[in-house]
Design a protein around this motif. Structure first.
Motif, mmCIF file in Angstrom:
data_model
loop_
_atom_site.group_PDB
_atom_site.id
_atom_site.type_symbol
_atom_site.label_atom_id
_atom_site.label_comp_id
_atom_site.label_asym_id
_atom_site.label_seq_id
_atom_site.Cartn_x
_atom_site.Cartn_y
_atom_site.Cartn_z
ATOM 1 N N ARG A 390 0.839 -1.207 0.000
ATOM 2 C CA ARG A 390 0.000 0.000 0.000
ATOM 3 C C ARG A 390 0.872 1.255 0.000
ATOM 4 O O ARG A 390 0.593 2.230 -0.705
ATOM 5 C CB ARG A 390 -0.929 0.004 1.211
ATOM 6 N N GLY A 391 1.924 1.227 0.808
ATOM 7 C CA GLY A 391 2.835 2.370 0.822
ATOM 8 C C GLY A 391 3.445 2.606 -0.541
ATOM 9 O O GLY A 391 3.549 3.759 -1.000
ATOM 10 N N ALA A 392 3.848 1.533 -1.219
ATOM 11 C CA ALA A 392 4.437 1.676 -2.542
ATOM 12 C C ALA A 392 3.432 2.253 -3.533
ATOM 13 O O ALA A 392 3.802 3.020 -4.434
ATOM 14 C CB ALA A 392 4.949 0.320 -3.023
ATOM 15 N N ALA A 393 2.162 1.884 -3.381
ATOM 16 C CA ALA A 393 1.134 2.383 -4.295
ATOM 17 C C ALA A 393 0.946 3.890 -4.157
ATOM 18 O O ALA A 393 0.616 4.581 -5.136
ATOM 19 C CB ALA A 393 -0.183 1.651 -4.038
ATOM 20 N N TYR A 394 1.134 4.426 -2.943
ATOM 21 C CA TYR A 394 0.988 5.865 -2.714
ATOM 22 C C TYR A 394 2.284 6.638 -2.957
ATOM 23 O O TYR A 394 2.269 7.870 -3.019
ATOM 24 C CB TYR A 394 0.513 6.124 -1.282
#
Length: 588
Positions: A390-394
């Motif tokens: 999720r962090g990578a997606a943001y």
């Protein structure tokens, strides 16, 4: 991760430990030892049907063994020649070129050689090792070149094993494990090497002995270069491996390197002029490859130099930090990154996994007010893989850094160094050297042992380098820890990110296995040093039966996904203790 106790290997060692050992090559009888030695070379036996084994090879390379000779003791030269004559494999020639020796016993030993497969040339003047080896190369008729120093020994199976490997793989470049012959004539100090590791070769001349190279390729790169005498073989290895990726490793000792005062086998101080050659050949490789960077001496390893690749572009690093109820350490982590790092283009994405402690909520509120920090609430049951994905997606940066909230960088240029490696086209994940607060090693690479993945040199004091600089130089590893893992976004997305079916353990290893499967190499940048208060966020898994069961379930899932890596690590070696991260040879 913790290393599994070495109970199995200890039991085997006690059961199989011999009371005495034989003398080495050229001696008869036995000598009693005061204690069991950690290493004993056992001479091989030829196959029962050697002729049939040779006939089954298909491709039968012809080897040209090249040996430059200069003022070596006659007995050592005779032993070197005898080791070639004793080869099981018959398709060879030995070319000896005397570089204007002045020793009488050297000349006498050459005069006594009489064998149809051996040719002797004599140079009119001393020209140095590279030019002398090139003179031998010019006389070679074989399709594969093997290099043998004038005082060393090939094992009797050397050319046979090289031929088998070439027939099986079609390799242009083959290297083997090696050991040394000490002052008492005993075999010692084995170097059990990893499979092909491009970053390890740029760090240290690890392929070394024995090396076999396709003659057409050696000729295509211009042979050896006299400007690098003392490290001419290292320079050649770098240039050859820029021309081919058909590189194979034979995990057997096929070469005995004699320790003499004037030999590099005795230590780097034996040939101080070679130090400068090593530095220059690496600088030359950077220029030749069009890769900006610098070459630096390595503390504690005289004569060794590491490459510091320069980051390309003013790019943004997105630092993804999962956290829960750990406000004090989280704040210390972000403050340390901000104040101790010379690379300023960073953003932080904090994945708050349901914090409810008042002090942590206050810390998150304060951190969220910073311009380059974004707090992403994620109260789902803990899943390290899902939080990082999720962090990578943001994230908006080209470089992703997955970082535990209980870490603090110690070297100001840690980000630049890691970025430099992450941007190399052949590199997948980049790890850092992690220390415990007491300075001992928490992570310098992950090894995949008989009982599963674990940290190499775990809890080893970080002061004295391990053999061959494995804990100090930039080697390639099968995996690096997710506590501090950098990767280019495009490579992370190419392999699909973290596997969310591994919520707690081995998710970092699984990601690295997929990167390896994609043809990329995972490397630890040992000059990037980070303190890690291990498991300060979640606590240790060792004492909790529920966490132990979950750990075992995650490990079973890892092997379900990657059965080919069960008890297999191409960057370890089958001759090393199978449940030790210390790279110790198995006892006989």
């Amino acid at each position: 991760m913790r290393l599994i106790p070495r109970a199995l290997s200890r039991r085997l060692s006690r059961a199989l430990r011999p009371p005495f050992r034989g003398l080495s090559h050229g001696h008869e009888g036995y000598r009693f030892e005061r204690k069991a030695r950690a290493y004993c070379y056992l001479p091989p036996r030829p196959p029962a049907d050697l002729a049939g084994a040779l006939a089954a090879l298909g491709e039968r390379p012809r080897f040209s063994v090249l040996t430059p000779v200069w003022n070596v003791e006659g007995r050592f030269l005779e032993a070197a020649v005898a080791s070639v004559v004793a080869q099981w494999y018959p398709d060879w020639e030995l070319i000896l070129v005397d570089d204007a020796s002045t020793r009488a016993d050297t000349k006498a030993a050459l005069d006594r050689i009489d064998h149809p497969n051996i040719r002797i040339l004599r140079a009119p003047e001393n020209r140095g090792i590279a030019a002398t080896t090139n003179a031998a190369l010019a006389e070679a008729t074989g399709d594969t070149i093997v290099f043998l120093d004038h005082d060393d020994l090939l094992t009797p199976d050397c050319l046979y094993e090289l031929a088998r490997t070439i027939a099986r793989t079609g390799a242009d470049f083959v290297y083997s494990d090696e050991d040394k012959i000490d002052g008492e004539g005993r075999y010692a100090s084995p170097f059990f090497k990893p499979d092909w590791s491009p970053d390890a070769l740029m760090s240290i001349m690890y392929t070394c002995h024995v090396t076999a190279m396709r003659r057409s390729l050696v000729e295509a790169v211009g042979g050896l270069r006299s400007g690098y005498d003392g490290a001419q073989d290292y320079d050649l290895a770098l240039r050859i491996t820029e021309r081919t990726d058909r590189i194979a490793h034979v995990p057997r000792v096929l070469y005995h390197w004699r320790i003499l005062p004037e030999s590099l086998a005795s230590g780097a101080e034996a040939k101080p002029y070679a130090h400068d050659a090593v530095r220059r050949l690496k600088e030359d490789a950077l220029v030749r490859r069009g890769t900006p960077g610098t070459v630096e001496p390595v503390a504690g390893l005289p004569g060794q130099f590491r490459v510091n690749y320069a980051p390309q572009g003013e790019l943004l690093v997105s630092i993804v930090v999962p956290s829960r109820n750990n406000g004090r350490l989280l704040t210390a982590c972000l403050d340390a990154v901000q104040t101790r790092s010379t690379w300023s283009q960073v953003e932080f994405l904090i994945l708050d996994n349901g914090s409810d402690a008042p002090e942590t909520l206050s810390a998150l509120d304060a951190l969220g007010r910073r311009a380059n920090v974004r707090v992403l609430p994620d109260p789902r049951p803990f899943n390290y893989s899902a939080l990082n994905n999720r962090g990578a997606a943001y994230a908006t940066g080209e470089i992703l850094l997955f970082l535990n909230d209980d870490t603090e960088p110690q070297t100001p240029d840690w980000l630049e160094r890691m970025i430099g490696y992450a941007q190399q086209p052949h590199v997948g994940a980049v790890g850092a050297r992690l220390h415990f607060p007491d300075g001992s090693i928490q992570h310098c690479g992950v090894v995949n042992l008989l009982d599963g993945p674990g940290h190499a040199f775990y809890r080893k004091p970080g002061t004295r380098p391990a053999d061959f600089g494995r804990d100090t130089l930039e080697y390639d590893w099968l995996a690096v820890t997710g506590a501090c893992l950098m990767i280019e976004r495009k490579k992370f997305e190419r392999v699909g990110g973290f596997d969310e079916s591994l919520p707690v353990a081995y998710n970092d290893v699984e990601l690295c296995l997929r990167l390896h499967g994609a043809g990329l190499y995972n490397v630890v940048c040992q000059a990037a040093v980070v303190t890690h208060h291990e498991s300060a966020s979640r606590g240790s898994d060792d004492a909790d039966p529920g966490k132990q069961a979950r750990l075992l379930a995650d490990r079973r899932r890892l092997w379900d996904l990657h059965p080919g890596f069960l008890a297999h690590d191409p960057f370890h070696n089958p001759n090393l203790e199978p449940n030790s991260g210390l790279f110790r040879p198995m006892r006989p």
